[in-house]
Design a protein around this motif. Structure first.
Motif, PDB file in Angstrom:
ATOM      1  N   SER A 272       0.864  -1.328   0.179  1.00 34.23           N
ATOM      2  CA  SER A 272       0.042   0.057  -0.046  1.00 34.23           C
ATOM      3  C   SER A 272       0.711   1.557  -0.393  1.00 34.23           C
ATOM      4  N   ALA A 273       0.929   1.910   1.220  1.00 34.81           N
ATOM      5  CA  ALA A 273       2.171   3.275   1.221  1.00 34.81           C
ATOM      6  C   ALA A 273       3.283   3.117   0.896  1.00 34.81           C
ATOM      7  N   ARG A 274       4.352   1.680   0.412  1.00 33.85           N
ATOM      8  CA  ARG A 274       5.381   1.518   0.078  1.00 33.85           C
ATOM      9  C   ARG A 274       5.753   1.972  -1.308  1.00 33.85           C
ATOM     10  N   ARG A 275       4.526   2.110  -1.932  1.00 36.45           N
ATOM     11  CA  ARG A 275       4.664   1.907  -3.325  1.00 36.45           C
ATOM     12  C   ARG A 275       3.200   2.453  -3.952  1.00 36.45           C
ATOM     13  N   LEU A 276       4.190   3.881  -4.161  1.00 42.09           N
ATOM     14  CA  LEU A 276       2.505   5.027  -4.412  1.00 42.09           C
ATOM     15  C   LEU A 276       3.207   5.445  -6.124  1.00 42.09           C
ATOM     16  N   VAL A 277       1.871   5.901  -6.639  1.00 37.99           N
ATOM     17  CA  VAL A 277       2.209   6.310  -8.577  1.00 37.99           C
ATOM     18  C   VAL A 277       1.236   7.956  -8.113  1.00 37.99           C
ATOM     19  N   LEU A 278       2.002   9.021  -9.186  1.00 42.71           N
ATOM     20  CA  LEU A 278       1.650  10.438  -8.695  1.00 42.71           C
ATOM     21  C   LEU A 278       0.426  10.702  -9.861  1.00 42.71           C
ATOM     22  N   GLY A 279       0.235  10.790  -9.942  1.00 44.11           N
ATOM     23  CA  GLY A 279      -0.943  11.743 -10.882  1.00 44.11           C
ATOM     24  C   GLY A 279      -1.274  13.493 -10.672  1.00 44.11           C
ATOM     25  N   GLY A 280      -0.744  14.075 -12.403  1.00 41.69           N
ATOM     26  CA  GLY A 280      -0.839  16.200 -11.535  1.00 41.69           C
ATOM     27  C   GLY A 280      -1.788  16.043 -13.655  1.00 41.69           C
ATOM     28  N   HIS A 281      -2.131  16.991 -13.317  1.00 38.68           N
ATOM     29  CA  HIS A 281      -3.336  17.780 -14.203  1.00 38.68           C
ATOM     30  C   HIS A 281      -3.295  19.243 -14.024  1.00 38.68           C
ATOM     31  N   LEU A 282      -2.906  19.419 -15.584  1.00 43.80           N
ATOM     32  CA  LEU A 282      -2.602  21.042 -16.201  1.00 43.80           C
ATOM     33  C   LEU A 282      -4.205  21.694 -16.067  1.00 43.80           C
ATOM     34  N   HIS A 283      -5.343  21.704 -15.814  1.00 51.83           N
ATOM     35  CA  HIS A 283      -6.651  22.680 -16.005  1.00 51.83           C
ATOM     36  C   HIS A 283      -6.054  23.849 -16.492  1.00 51.83           C
ATOM     37  N   PRO A 284      -7.146  24.921 -16.839  1.00 53.12           N
ATOM     38  CA  PRO A 284      -6.725  26.396 -17.240  1.00 53.12           C
ATOM     39  C   PRO A 284      -7.063  27.273 -16.562  1.00 53.12           C
ATOM     40  N   GLU A 285      -7.732  26.972 -15.555  1.00 48.50           N
ATOM     41  CA  GLU A 285      -7.367  27.440 -14.706  1.00 48.50           C
ATOM     42  C   GLU A 285      -7.026  27.249 -12.854  1.00 48.50           C
TER      43      GLU A 285
END
Length: 379
Positions: free
Chosen positions: A61-74
Motif C-alpha cells: 500500500s503506502a510503500r509503493r505509490l503512483v502520482l498523477g498531476g493535471h494542468l487545467h486552464p484554471e
C-alpha cells in the motif's frame, strides 16, 4: 503483478494457472519481488478448503505509490495513490502562471510538494495530463493556459527525479478504467471536452502507441452538421461537438458574454438557451460517436466528459444506441461514466504512472532503489 493489480490478491498456484506460467517460474519471480518489496504476503494466511493454506500475494500500500498531476486552464492539481488507485493525498492550487514556462514550474513545484509529503522512496512514477489534446506539429498552444506536451515533459524532467509520463486526458482515462474501474479487455473511451478524443484499451494495451498517437477525431464529419471548420470542411467534430465550439456559439448568440469559460456552459442557474445548445450537441454526438464505434469495433464504449444534464446525457446515449443498431445491426455496449470524485483528473493521470510501472516492474524497482540512495537521477 498486472494480474494481481487487476484481479486482487492471488496465491502462487492461482497465478500460475491464470497467466499460464510454470509454478517454478512463479515461485522464483515472486521471491525476487518479495525481496524487493514490490509484492507482499497477506497475514495471517487465508484458509481455502482442504490442504495447505494459501498465502495470497498482493501489492503493497503506502510503500509503493503512483502520482498523477493535471494542468487545467484554471488550476493545477496532483494526487498520490496506491497501486490499487486508493487516494493517499492530493492538492490543488489556482493557476497563476501566465506563460508556458510558469505553468510548468507551477506543476513541478506542486508535484514536488506531494513527493516530499509521501516520501521520495515510495514514489514509482508520475503521470501528467493537460486539457489541450490538439497535437499538431508546429502549432502553438491555442490559449495562454495551455501547455505543449513535449515542453511539459521536458520541463518536469528538469525538476523531478522520478519517471514522468505525459499523455492526453483520454488516454489516461482509458488506462484508469482498465486498471481501477473494472473495464473489460476491449474498451473504447470517448472524452468530450474542449476537444473530442478517443482511446482504446485492447488486451491490456493502448491500441495507438506513443504520446499523443492516434485518438483525435476532430475532423470526422458529423452527419447533418452545417458548422464550418477552420480546416475547410463543413460539419467537423471540432466545429460541432466540442466545448470550444459550443462556447463560441453561446457567445455569438448572446447567451454568454465575451470572455466566458468552459464551465459557464454548465451554470447552476441554467437557462433555456444553454439547455437547447447542449441538447443539440448531445444529439450531434449521438450521430457521430456510432461512426467511431463501428470503425474501431471495440466490445464496449465509455463516454466521458461534462456533456450536460442527466436528461441531455440520456439523449446522447439513446441516440448512440439507436444509430449504432441502424449502422451495425446489433446492440451497442455503451455507457456514460459520471465524474464524481473531487480528484477526478489526478486519479486518471496516476494510471499513466501505474501502467508505466507495470510494463517493467523489475527495472523500475532497480531505479527506485538507486533513487532512494541518491545514486542516480532517473528521467
Amino acid at each position: 503483478m498486472r494480474k494481481i493489480v487487476r484481479d486482487g490478491p492471488l496465491g502462487r498456484k492461482e497465478l500460475s494457472s491464470a497467466i499460464g506460467v510454470s509454478f517454478t517460474t512463479i515461485t522464483k519471480t515472486v521471491a525476487e519481488l518479495l525481496a524487493l518489496g514490490a509484492l507482499t504476503e497477506s497475514e495471517p494466511p487465508a484458509l481455502r478448503g482442504a490442504g495447505r493454506p494459501v498465502t495470497p500475494l498482493d501489492v503493497p500500500s503506502a510503500r509503493r505509490l503512483v502520482l498523477g498531476g493535471h494542468l487545467h486552464p484554471e488550476s493545477t492539481s496532483c494526487g498520490a495513490y496506491t497501486l490499487r488507485g486508493d487516494l493517499v493525498t492530493w492538492r490543488s492550487a489556482n493557476a497563476s502562471g501566465r506563460t508556458q514556462r510558469e505553468r510548468i514550474e507551477e506543476a513541478a513545484e506542486l508535484v514536488g510538494a506531494v513527493v516530499a509529503e509521501v516520501g521520495t522512496a515510495a514514489v514509482t512514477g508520475i503521470g501528467m495530463t493537460t486539457p489541450w489534446a490538439e497535437l499538431h506539429h508546429g502549432q502553438p498552444p491555442p490559449l495562454v493556459a495551455d501547455v505543449d506536451p513535449d515542453a511539459l515533459r521536458t520541463g518536469l524532467r528538469e525538476h523531478l527525479s522520478h519517471p514522468v509520463r505525459v499523455e492526453p486526458n483520454v488516454r489516461a482515462q482509458a488506462l484508469e478504467h482498465y486498471w481501477w474501474g473494472g473495464g473489460g479487455d476491449d474498451v473504447l473511451t470517448v472524452l468530450v471536452g474542449r476537444s473530442v478524443g478517443v482511446a482504446q484499451m485492447r488486451s491490456g494495451d493502448l491500441v495507438w502507441n506513443g504520446p499523443g498517437a492516434g485518438g483525435l477525431v476532430s475532423h470526422i464529419v458529423v452527419p447533418g452538421s452545417t458548422y464550418p471548420c477552420d480546416c475547410g470542411q463543413v460539419g467537423c467534430v471540432k466545429a460541432t461537438c466540442t466545448d470550444d465550439a459550443l462556447l463560441r456559439r453561446a457567445v455569438e448568440s448572446g447567451l454568454l458574454p465575451p470572455g466566458s469559460l468552459q464551465r459557464d456552459l454548465y451554470p447552476e442557474d441554467d437557462t433555456e438557451g444553454l439547455r437547447e445548445l447542449r441538447n443539440a450537441r448531445a444529439e450531434e454526438l449521438g450521430r457521430v460517436i456510432p461512426l467511431i464505434m463501428s470503425l474501431v469495433a471495440a466490445d464496449e464504449t465509455t463516454v466521458r466528459g461534462r456533456v450536460g444534464t442527466p436528461d441531455e446525457i440520456s439523449t446522447c446515449i439513446d441516440i448512440i444506441r439507436r444509430r449504432y443498431r441502424e449502422l451495425v445491426g446489433r446492440e451497442a455496449e455503451v455507457r456514460f461514466h459520471d465524474r464524481r470524485r473531487p480528484d477526478y483528473w489526478p486519479h486518471a493521470s496516476a494510471a499513466l504512472a501505474l501502467d508505466h510501472y507495470l510494463a517493467s516492474p523489475l527495472r523500475h524497482e532497480g531505479d527506485r532503489a538507486l533513487r532512494a540512495t541518491g545514486s542516480c537521477h532517473v528521467t
